[in-house]
Design a protein around this motif. Structure first.
Motif, PDB file in Angstrom:
ATOM      1  N   LEU A  10       7.194  -2.019 -10.384  1.00  0.00           N
ATOM      2  CA  LEU A  10       6.971  -1.647  -9.240  1.00  0.00           C
ATOM      3  C   LEU A  10       7.555   0.135  -8.891  1.00  0.00           C
ATOM      4  N   ALA A  11       8.978  -0.304  -8.848  1.00  0.00           N
ATOM      5  CA  ALA A  11      10.303   0.823  -8.547  1.00  0.00           C
ATOM      6  C   ALA A  11       9.336   2.454  -9.008  1.00  0.00           C
ATOM      7  N   LEU A  12       8.996   2.292 -10.217  1.00  0.00           N
ATOM      8  CA  LEU A  12       8.769   3.137 -10.517  1.00  0.00           C
ATOM      9  C   LEU A  12       6.629   3.569 -10.069  1.00  0.00           C
ATOM     10  N   ILE A  13       6.458   2.753  -8.890  1.00  0.00           N
ATOM     11  CA  ILE A  13       5.205   3.049  -8.694  1.00  0.00           C
ATOM     12  C   ILE A  13       5.609   3.590  -7.118  1.00  0.00           C
ATOM     13  N   SER A  14       6.483   3.087  -6.689  1.00  0.00           N
ATOM     14  CA  SER A  14       7.115   3.637  -5.394  1.00  0.00           C
ATOM     15  C   SER A  14       7.464   4.947  -5.369  1.00  0.00           C
ATOM     16  N   ALA A  15       8.162   5.245  -6.448  1.00  0.00           N
ATOM     17  CA  ALA A  15       9.082   6.367  -6.760  1.00  0.00           C
ATOM     18  C   ALA A  15       7.994   7.263  -6.885  1.00  0.00           C
ATOM     19  N   PHE A  16       6.537   7.220  -7.633  1.00  0.00           N
ATOM     20  CA  PHE A  16       6.035   8.098  -7.815  1.00  0.00           C
ATOM     21  C   PHE A  16       5.595   8.919  -6.623  1.00  0.00           C
ATOM     22  N   PHE A  17       5.155   7.517  -5.734  1.00  0.00           N
ATOM     23  CA  PHE A  17       4.575   8.437  -4.154  1.00  0.00           C
ATOM     24  C   PHE A  17       5.247   8.703  -3.599  1.00  0.00           C
ATOM     25  N   VAL A  18       6.919   8.400  -3.990  1.00  0.00           N
ATOM     26  CA  VAL A  18       7.647   9.049  -3.515  1.00  0.00           C
ATOM     27  C   VAL A  18       8.187  10.842  -3.552  1.00  0.00           C
ATOM     28  N   ALA A  19       8.120  10.817  -5.019  1.00  0.00           N
ATOM     29  CA  ALA A  19       7.250  12.546  -5.881  1.00  0.00           C
ATOM     30  C   ALA A  19       6.515  13.381  -5.489  1.00  0.00           C
ATOM     31  N   VAL A  20       6.059  12.619  -4.433  1.00  0.00           N
ATOM     32  CA  VAL A  20       4.553  13.523  -3.860  1.00  0.00           C
ATOM     33  C   VAL A  20       4.569  13.475  -2.568  1.00  0.00           C
ATOM     34  N   ASN A  21       5.084  12.869  -1.711  1.00  0.00           N
ATOM     35  CA  ASN A  21       5.807  12.877  -0.673  1.00  0.00           C
ATOM     36  C   ASN A  21       6.785  14.152  -0.593  1.00  0.00           C
ATOM     37  N   ASN A  49       9.060  20.336   7.566  1.00  0.00           N
ATOM     38  CA  ASN A  49       9.279  20.082   6.179  1.00  0.00           C
ATOM     39  C   ASN A  49      10.473  19.151   5.572  1.00  0.00           C
ATOM     40  N   TYR A  50      10.692  19.312   6.524  1.00  0.00           N
ATOM     41  CA  TYR A  50      11.733  18.362   5.799  1.00  0.00           C
ATOM     42  C   TYR A  50      11.645  16.237   6.186  1.00  0.00           C
ATOM     43  N   PHE A  51      10.921  15.974   6.056  1.00  0.00           N
ATOM     44  CA  PHE A  51      10.452  14.591   6.235  1.00  0.00           C
ATOM     45  C   PHE A  51      10.146  13.725   4.481  1.00  0.00           C
ATOM     46  N   VAL A  52      11.441  13.299   4.389  1.00  0.00           N
ATOM     47  CA  VAL A  52      11.486  12.279   3.701  1.00  0.00           C
ATOM     48  C   VAL A  52      11.049  10.748   3.857  1.00  0.00           C
ATOM     49  N   ILE A  53       9.686  10.296   3.035  1.00  0.00           N
ATOM     50  CA  ILE A  53       9.300   8.804   3.402  1.00  0.00           C
ATOM     51  C   ILE A  53      10.204   7.981   3.009  1.00  0.00           C
ATOM     52  N   THR A  54      11.830   8.053   2.636  1.00  0.00           N
ATOM     53  CA  THR A  54      12.396   7.145   2.075  1.00  0.00           C
ATOM     54  C   THR A  54      14.022   7.220   2.671  1.00  0.00           C
ATOM     55  N   GLY A  55      13.762   8.173   4.289  1.00  0.00           N
ATOM     56  CA  GLY A  55      14.165   8.537   5.152  1.00  0.00           C
ATOM     57  C   GLY A  55      15.491   9.268   5.158  1.00  0.00           C
ATOM     58  N   TYR A 110      16.972  12.993   1.744  1.00  0.00           N
ATOM     59  CA  TYR A 110      16.440  13.898   0.798  1.00  0.00           C
ATOM     60  C   TYR A 110      17.722  12.084  -0.562  1.00  0.00           C
ATOM     61  N   LEU A 111      19.038  12.311   0.056  1.00  0.00           N
ATOM     62  CA  LEU A 111      19.647  11.468  -0.825  1.00  0.00           C
ATOM     63  C   LEU A 111      18.974  11.123  -1.784  1.00  0.00           C
ATOM     64  N   GLU A 112      18.587   9.394  -0.375  1.00  0.00           N
ATOM     65  CA  GLU A 112      17.789   7.971  -0.638  1.00  0.00           C
ATOM     66  C   GLU A 112      16.942   8.633  -2.057  1.00  0.00           C
ATOM     67  N   ALA A 113      15.485   9.805  -1.865  1.00  0.00           N
ATOM     68  CA  ALA A 113      14.820  10.654  -2.744  1.00  0.00           C
ATOM     69  C   ALA A 113      15.130  10.422  -4.069  1.00  0.00           C
ATOM     70  N   LEU A 114      16.582  10.935  -4.165  1.00  0.00           N
ATOM     71  CA  LEU A 114      17.132  11.114  -5.422  1.00  0.00           C
ATOM     72  C   LEU A 114      17.715  10.751  -5.843  1.00  0.00           C
ATOM     73  N   VAL A 115      18.614   9.539  -4.716  1.00  0.00           N
ATOM     74  CA  VAL A 115      18.985   8.475  -6.120  1.00  0.00           C
ATOM     75  C   VAL A 115      17.627   7.841  -6.686  1.00  0.00           C
ATOM     76  N   LEU A 116      16.637   7.183  -5.472  1.00  0.00           N
ATOM     77  CA  LEU A 116      15.819   6.696  -6.631  1.00  0.00           C
ATOM     78  C   LEU A 116      14.860   7.310  -7.261  1.00  0.00           C
ATOM     79  N   LEU A 117      14.363   9.096  -7.381  1.00  0.00           N
ATOM     80  CA  LEU A 117      14.158   9.775  -8.486  1.00  0.00           C
ATOM     81  C   LEU A 117      14.522   9.922  -9.563  1.00  0.00           C
ATOM     82  N   GLY A 118      16.065  10.541  -9.502  1.00  0.00           N
ATOM     83  CA  GLY A 118      17.060  10.525 -10.636  1.00  0.00           C
ATOM     84  C   GLY A 118      17.278   8.892 -11.440  1.00  0.00           C
ATOM     85  N   PHE A 119      16.962   7.494 -10.836  1.00  0.00           N
ATOM     86  CA  PHE A 119      17.295   6.072 -11.836  1.00  0.00           C
ATOM     87  C   PHE A 119      15.754   6.147 -12.382  1.00  0.00           C
TER      88      PHE A 119
END
Length: 691
Positions: free
Chosen positions: A132-143, A167-173, A175-184
């Motif tokens: 489920l986290a992998l699927i969620s991360a995919f949509f974050v990457a698309v965002n 252009n700084y809209f990030v769905i996780t809230g 960039y740091l949180e997006a990078l933590v999820l995507l890096g994981f």
């Protein structure tokens, strides 16, 4: 109800709980609602809390119909219970604003409890949280990709969703949180790709290899874009939209500071109360950095340090116990999950508490849950215990839903009040804030806003009163009504500011805010000067190296023509931040008013030197400082100044108020008869000396 129907109902409950938990683990990184002042963190917190409450409701119906209580024990239960208990002790014993700490911020206690309920559900229903986290991360990457190419700006959206076009809209809230999820997720895929290649060849699953390869590429591209945006921030209102993190050194000092007293060493300073200790351990080095303008941070630089600082040794020990048990569970699973554990611990060491980091902790915990042992307590033959358990469960669920709903409504009203500011609808602004306070009066930001709103109303009534009094024949009835309205608005503003202070009396910013409210009515109300000074003295006591508070307090003494006290505060501000031109500027004027022209010249020379060495300094400020320096030198040469020249200099200082350099001045309007506020409007007596 026959046995077949009951069994079907029980299975339906288990499925419903699994779907609810699965939805949270899938949607949490993606979830936001643009109906709250913080569309991300508030929404994510409420998603976790309400989902957990619904699961508890389903458990209640199971108990009601089956006359038995069932739970599934895992190896993670004991350490998690211990941590929740230690956090609860910290909340009850140490946290001043307990209700806010229940719901607000990433460390909210109700959120931790909600995640615990979701974890237990995910474990015994065998939920694949990693997938489920992998699927969620995919949509974050698309965002991230769509935001980078600015796709959303070309879409017509409702006004409430306009922020998505940035252009700084990030769905996780962030960039740091997006990078933590995507890096994981990226490291999870890389580890599997490298060390799992032999298994893949054995099962010859070409489709799986293709999916993992595509996922790897998508994550890598998204990570590159995220890092690029952090290193090259876009401009918002002319300023770079930079990532600001708490300094590690000051966070370390805060953690060490709590160990100096037995009570804070054991229980910490309390959940949602980190800023109160942060302000006490700041150093001059902090003031010399670009972060000095941030008076305090609500989170530590490290997840571990934050837990130690807020929940004490008891909380940190139980959290480490939980991590050690989690590590043992993962060791029996796979080396891939153990590797992710190391990654997560590293994140906890170097980054603050974030919603995504907390989410990943429970994603990994659910995957490591292992076998569960089923325990049952049958109440069929003990009707008294059965009825009591129903009553306790029902009361807990009702109270939890009631206060969560009240908090939710308060956040909704709060946001509507903020939006009404953009439409200049004063009635809606006032009414929505008032309703929010009725629903949940424990939000400090809400009470602070309402205080400012009432002060704005007071200023409006004051302007009307001044205009009415300018008439040849003022309308006495109108003057009386305006004075009464002015009195009520001032009293309401003070009451709200005092409420902010009472919600957390350990925060310097709350005392400074109260002092600022008193300062605004310096020329309007009796004793406002003494009350303002008392409040600012407490703020300085709680934040002893904050140069801004000292300038504001010194400015009060300056306005009251107590130049010796003003000069002492300005010198203390300079000692706290030696490279601040405004500190020397205020000192120069205080010395000038005392006829100490030599000291005034020396201080103004420092102003000029600092502005000349600062490439970002305002050129007009520099020119005015040079002009005033020349005037001061003339006074030093003659050792006397005419009233005309002094008035001219003072006027220049007031003009400077709009520039970088400024002398704190009270409001200009005065009324013939000052308002007599009740004694309840005053702050509590304090004997603390200002710094």
């Amino acid at each position: 109800m026959d046995s077949f129907d009951l069994e079907s109902f029980n299975n339906l409950i288990v499925k419903a709980k699994k779907y609810i938990a699965g939805a949270v683990f899938l949607l949490f990184p993606l979830f936001f609602l643009p109906v709250f002042r913080d569309a991300y963190s508030v929404s994510k917190n409420l998603l976790v809390i309400y989902s957990a409450l619904v699961i508890l409701v389903l458990d209640f119906f199971y108990l009601l119909l089956n006359r038995k209580m069932v739970w599934h024990k895992t190896n993670l239960d004991l350490p998690l219970y211990l941590f929740l208990f230690s956090a609860l002790l910290s909340l009850v014993i140490m946290t001043p604003n307990k209700w806010q700490a229940l719901f607000v911020s990433v460390e909210a206690y109700a959120v931790w409890v909600g995640w615990a309920v979701l974890l237990f559900t995910a474990v015994y229903t065998n939920l694949d949280t990693i997938r489920l986290a992998l699927i969620s991360a995919f949509f974050v990457a698309v965002n991230l990709f769509l935001s980078f190419v600015n796709v959303f700006s070309k879409i017509s959206l409702p006004e409430q969703l306009d922020f998505i076009k940035n252009n700084y809209f990030v769905i996780t809230g962030s960039y740091l949180e997006a990078l933590v999820l995507l890096g994981f997720v990226f490291l999870y895929l890389v580890f599997g790709y490298i060390f799992g290649s032999k298994k893949r060849s054995l099962r010859n699953n070409n489709l799986l290899q293709a999916v993992e390869s595509i996922s790897l590429i998508v994550c890598l591209i998204a990570i590159i874009l995220g890092v690029y945006n952090i290193l090259n921030p876009v401009e918002v209102n002319g300023e770079p939209f930079r990532l600001i993190l708490p300094p590690f050194r000051t966070s370390w000092y805060a953690a060490v500071e709590i160990l100096k007293a037995p009570l804070t060493a054991v229980f910490g300073v309390g959940i949602n109360n980190f800023s109160s200790i942060f302000t006490q351990v700041k150093t001059i080095d902090y003031n010399l950095s670009d972060l000095w303008i941030v008076s305090s941070f609500n989170l530590s630089a490290s997840f571990f340090l934050h837990i130690l600082t807020t929940t004490g040794i008891l909380g940190l020990a139980s959290f480490i116990f939980y991590l050690s048990r989690l590590y043992q569970q993962l060791m029996s699973k796979s080396s891939r999950l153990v590797f992710l554990f190391y990654v997560l611990v590293f994140v906890f060491l170097i980054l603050p508490v974030t919603p995504i980091a907390l989410y990943l902790l429970f994603v990994l915990s659910a995957k490591a849950g292992g076998k569960t042992e089923k325990y049952e307590i049958n109440f069929g033959e003990i009707p008294l215990v059965y009825i009591s358990s129903i009553g306790v469960n029902l009361a807990f669920i009702f109270v939890s839903f009631y206060y969560t709903f009240k908090y939710t409504r308060a956040e909704l009203y709060f946001y509507q009040g903020i939006r009404a500011l953009n439409t200049n609808s004063a009635v809606d602004v006032f009414e929505n804030h008032r309703r929010a306070i009725i629903e949940f009066p424990y939000l400090e930001a809400l009470r602070r806003n309402f205080s400012q709103i009432n002060m704005a109303l007071a200023e409006n009534y004051l302007n009307q009163l001044v205009e009415e009094n300018k008439k040849d024949k003022p309308d006495e009835e109108a003057v009386t009504n305006l004075r009464n309205s002015l009195n009520q608005a001032i009293q309401a503003s003070i009451d709200e500011a005092k409420a902010v202070r009472d919600l957390n009396y350990q925060k310097a910013e709350n005392w400074a805010f109260l002092g600022g409210i008193y300062r605004n009515i310096l020329n309007l109300a009796q004793n406002a000067d003494a009350w303002a000074i008392s409040s600012y003295q407490r703020a300085v006591k709680l934040d002893p190296l904050n140069p801004s508070y000292k300038i504001e307090l010194g400015g009060l003494f300056y306005a009251l023509q107590q130049y010796n006290d003003a000069e002492r505060l300005f010198e203390s501000a300079i000692a706290s931040k030696p490279n601040w031109a405004n500190g020397y500027y205020n000192l120069a004027w205080a010395a000038y008013q005392r006829k100490d022209f030599a000291k005034a010249v020396n201080a103004m020379q420092n102003v000029v030197s600092l502005l000349e060495s600062d490439s970002k300094a305002n050129k007009e400020s520099l020119e005015k400082a040079k002009k005033e320096l020349e005037e001061f030198k003339k006074q030093l040469s003659s050792e006397e100044g005419s009233a005309t020249s002094e008035a001219g200099l003072q006027e220049q200082g007031q003009e400077q108020n709009q520039e970088q350099l400024q002398i704190p001045t009270p409001p200009q309007h005065e009324i013939d008869q000052k308002i007599n506020l009740p004694e309840s409007a005053s702050p509590p007596d304090t004997t603390e000396d200002n710094q």
